[in-house]
Motif scaffolding. Structure first.
Motif, PDB file in Angstrom:
ATOM      1  N   GLN A   1      45.714  60.762  59.016  1.00 31.22           N
ATOM      2  CA  GLN A   1      44.291  61.065  58.860  1.00 31.22           C
ATOM      3  C   GLN A   1      44.044  62.568  58.766  1.00 31.22           C
ATOM      4  O   GLN A   1      43.169  63.020  58.020  1.00 31.22           O
ATOM      5  CB  GLN A   1      43.483  60.453  60.006  1.00 31.22           C
TER       6      GLN A   1
ATOM      7  N   ASP B   1      44.936  48.883  58.181  1.00 32.06           N
ATOM      8  CA  ASP B   1      43.925  49.936  58.309  1.00 32.06           C
ATOM      9  C   ASP B   1      43.514  50.049  59.773  1.00 32.06           C
ATOM     10  O   ASP B   1      43.346  49.038  60.458  1.00 32.06           O
ATOM     11  CB  ASP B   1      42.703  49.616  57.447  1.00 32.06           C
TER      12      ASP B   1
ATOM     13  N   LYS C   1      38.333  44.684  57.262  1.00 30.40           N
ATOM     14  CA  LYS C   1      39.283  45.642  56.708  1.00 30.40           C
ATOM     15  C   LYS C   1      39.733  45.268  55.301  1.00 30.40           C
ATOM     16  O   LYS C   1      39.816  44.095  54.957  1.00 30.40           O
ATOM     17  CB  LYS C   1      40.523  45.727  57.614  1.00 30.40           C
TER      18      LYS C   1
ATOM     19  N   HIS D   1      39.586  58.313  51.666  1.00 30.94           N
ATOM     20  CA  HIS D   1      40.617  57.789  52.559  1.00 30.94           C
ATOM     21  C   HIS D   1      40.051  56.986  53.728  1.00 30.94           C
ATOM     22  O   HIS D   1      40.805  56.552  54.602  1.00 30.94           O
ATOM     23  CB  HIS D   1      41.474  58.937  53.099  1.00 30.94           C
ATOM     24  N   ALA D   2      38.741  56.787  53.751  1.00 27.88           N
ATOM     25  CA  ALA D   2      38.123  56.000  54.828  1.00 27.88           C
ATOM     26  C   ALA D   2      36.918  55.262  54.254  1.00 27.88           C
ATOM     27  O   ALA D   2      36.357  55.666  53.225  1.00 27.88           O
ATOM     28  CB  ALA D   2      37.713  56.902  55.991  1.00 27.88           C
TER      29      ALA D   2
ATOM     30  N   TYR E   1      37.064  52.535  58.951  1.00 27.63           N
ATOM     31  CA  TYR E   1      38.515  52.435  58.956  1.00 27.63           C
ATOM     32  C   TYR E   1      39.170  53.475  58.051  1.00 27.63           C
ATOM     33  O   TYR E   1      38.607  53.894  57.039  1.00 27.63           O
ATOM     34  CB  TYR E   1      38.960  51.041  58.482  1.00 27.63           C
TER      35      TYR E   1
ATOM     36  N   ASP F   1      42.778  46.187  54.391  1.00 24.68           N
ATOM     37  CA  ASP F   1      44.178  45.858  54.673  1.00 24.68           C
ATOM     38  C   ASP F   1      44.305  45.707  56.181  1.00 24.68           C
ATOM     39  O   ASP F   1      43.733  46.491  56.935  1.00 24.68           O
ATOM     40  CB  ASP F   1      45.094  46.990  54.168  1.00 24.68           C
TER      41      ASP F   1
ATOM     42  N   ASP G   1      41.931  54.047  55.328  1.00 23.01           N
ATOM     43  CA  ASP G   1      42.555  53.223  54.289  1.00 23.01           C
ATOM     44  C   ASP G   1      44.010  53.676  54.137  1.00 23.01           C
ATOM     45  O   ASP G   1      44.301  54.666  53.468  1.00 23.01           O
ATOM     46  CB  ASP G   1      41.786  53.410  52.979  1.00 23.01           C
ATOM     47  N   VAL G   2      44.943  52.950  54.765  1.00 21.41           N
ATOM     48  CA  VAL G   2      46.329  53.409  54.796  1.00 21.41           C
ATOM     49  C   VAL G   2      46.959  53.451  53.399  1.00 21.41           C
ATOM     50  O   VAL G   2      47.812  54.296  53.114  1.00 21.41           O
ATOM     51  CB  VAL G   2      47.185  52.530  55.744  1.00 21.41           C
TER      52      VAL G   2
ATOM     53  N   ASN H   1      49.389  57.752  62.797  1.00 22.63           N
ATOM     54  CA  ASN H   1      48.000  57.709  62.344  1.00 22.63           C
ATOM     55  C   ASN H   1      47.325  59.062  62.441  1.00 22.63           C
ATOM     56  O   ASN H   1      46.524  59.444  61.572  1.00 22.63           O
ATOM     57  CB  ASN H   1      47.227  56.667  63.153  1.00 22.63           C
TER      58      ASN H   1
END
Length: 472
Positions: free
Chosen positions: A246, A182, A177, A134-135, A146, A179, A148-149, A242
């Motif tokens: 996370q 992010d 990034k 996820h990052a 970052y 995206d 990663d949304v 956020n």
């Protein structure tokens, strides 16, 4: 009664069921200490102070965490503008916030962690997110990391938004990034950044991203799952969105409830320095006693907009004086010797209002109705009803953190206790002046009168003797 609170995440009022029986855990976002506190900051802290007090009144052992963001892009910019070390600026304004909180009787949190003291916990959280997919480190070798949304399908669920409808995260160069949305977990050290504003990490020297800081700190002090996360409505997005993403992506249950307080406006308009319609806590405290300011900031429902008008503090002052006047009159009738102890009570209607999503306006209505009933009982000479109202008013005021007889307020200028002490001192001077006049010692009499006048005490000689009042 069962406590019920509005949960921002589900937009519903839910029964409060704590994760641990008899205990409650609360985290609310404190200050980014880049400048003086404004009314929105203090209103938010007061709303969660009221929540804390009611949870305690309801029998819960409450652990409260309020963070201090003492490293942030805005702090670095302000410090550079002031030609001041960033850490000195942050500490100076941290103290300004503490002074504002203390002035208004806001309880100190159980823990008040600073972001700069929790870098290892932040590194661990970032590493977990990378390992779980996820990052990622920035694609441009900047040292940034970052979130990663798009890797987290629930992203946007707190504010009920679709990712494609969101704006880009403006926290770093988008070229690194995957995206534009992010957001930065770690910010690599850049040319021009202060050398003191960086920490070594597995991804290079740098500093933490704002959103990451809160997740790391709350987990350390309250665990990976806790009862309530709070803050101002303006923090819902992107900050709280956020934080939730996370933390849950790292495998944490995180907050069971999300609670957000409303904003403060000036005569119906958003406060803005550019149009000159702002007022800060220091200015309010120059216009009114701390207890009056607390009453004003805490009188609206926490989720509603609180509107400030030039007459607001005078109206709050009148409300506080009605409460104080009854308490002082009842106290003198019930406890003429001044030494007394009491156990305050709380009417069922007051408790029902507070249990219903912390409905302070309805609770205050019960308090003022009880004051009116107490005044009627005073006029009728009904001691039993006076005592009943007296104990109820004190119990309700205690629960709201604004009991005029509390030591916090009793020593404040203008409080009943302070005026009572002043009355004793002034009357002693008037007695000395009366003796001097009886002995035709006019010089001593005038000296005492001038001394009192210099202290702001106006003396009036009447047929029944001298009286005094404070100069307007």
């Amino acid at each position: 009664m069962t406590l019920r609170f509005h949960d921002s995440a589900t937009a519903t009022v839910r029964d409060f069921v704590p994760l641990q029986k008899g205990k409650a855990s609360l985290y609310y976002c404190g200050a980014t200490v880049q400048g003086e506190p404004h009314i929105g900051h203090v209103r938010s802290a007061l709303a969660f102070d009221q929540l804390t007090r009611w949870l305690q009144t309801s029998g819960y052992e409450v652990t409260v965490v309020r963070n201090v963001t003492d490293i942030d892009d805005k702090i670095l910019v302000k410090a550079a503008e002031n030609n001041e070390p960033w850490w000195a600026l942050a500490y100076r304004f941290e103290q300004a916030f503490e002074n504002a909180y203390d002035s208004l009787g806001i309880l100190k949190p159980t823990y008040e962690p600073r972001a700069t003291g929790h870098i290892p916990e932040m590194h661990a959280l970032i590493q977990t997110l990378i390992e779980r997919g996820h990052a990622y480190p920035a694609l441009d070798d900047s040292g940034d990391v970052y979130f990663d949304v798009r890797s987290w399908k629930a992203y946007g669920s707190l504010t009920h938004q679709n990712i494609d409808d969101m704006q880009a995260a403006p926290d770093a160069d988008p070229r690194g990034k995957r995206d534009p949305r992010d957001f930065a977990l770690w910010k690599g050290h850049k040319d021009g950044d202060p050398e003191t504003a960086k920490w070594e990490s597995p991804w290079g020297a740098g500093r933490p991203g704002w959103h990451l800081e809160c997740s790391a700190m709350v987990t350390k002090y309250l665990g990976t799952e806790f009862d309530i996360h709070g803050g101002g409505l303006d923090l819902r997005f992107p900050h709280h969105e956020n934080e939730m993403a996370q933390s849950q992506a790292a495998g944490h249950g995180f907050a069971n409830f999300w609670m957000h307080n409303g904003m403060v406006t000036y005569q119906g308009e958003k406060m803005s320095k550019s149009i000159g319609n702002t007022i800060n806590p220091r200015e309010m405290l120059e216009l009114a006693r701390p207890l009056v300011v607390r009453y004003y900031l805490g009188q609206a429902h926490y989720r509603s907009v609180l509107d400030y008008r030039p007459t607001s503090l005078a109206e709050a002052g009148a409300a506080v004086e009605r409460i104080e006047t009854f308490i002082e009159a009842a106290r003198k009738q019930l406890f003429p010797g001044n030494g007394f102890g009491y156990i305050g009570t709380r009417p069922e209607a007051f408790a029902a209002a507070m249990d219903d999503d912390l409905n302070v306006p309805a609770a205050l209505a019960v308090l003022h109705e009880t004051v009116r009933a107490g005044n009627t009982a005073l006029a009728a000479g009904d001691a039993d009803r006076v005592q009943e109202a007296f104990l109820a008013v004190l119990g309700m005021a205690d629960a709201l953190g604004m009991n005029p007889l509390d030591e916090k307020w009793a020593t404040a200028a203008g409080s009943p206790a302070a005026l009572g002490a002043l009355d004793v001192l002034v009357k002693a001077q008037l007695e000395a002046r009366a003796l001097a006049r009886a002995e035709k010692n006019w010089a001593e009499s005038d000296k005492i009168r001038d001394l009192l006048a210099a202290a702001g005490v106006v003396v009036a000689d009447t047929a029944a003797g001298a009286t005094w009042s404070l100069q307007k």
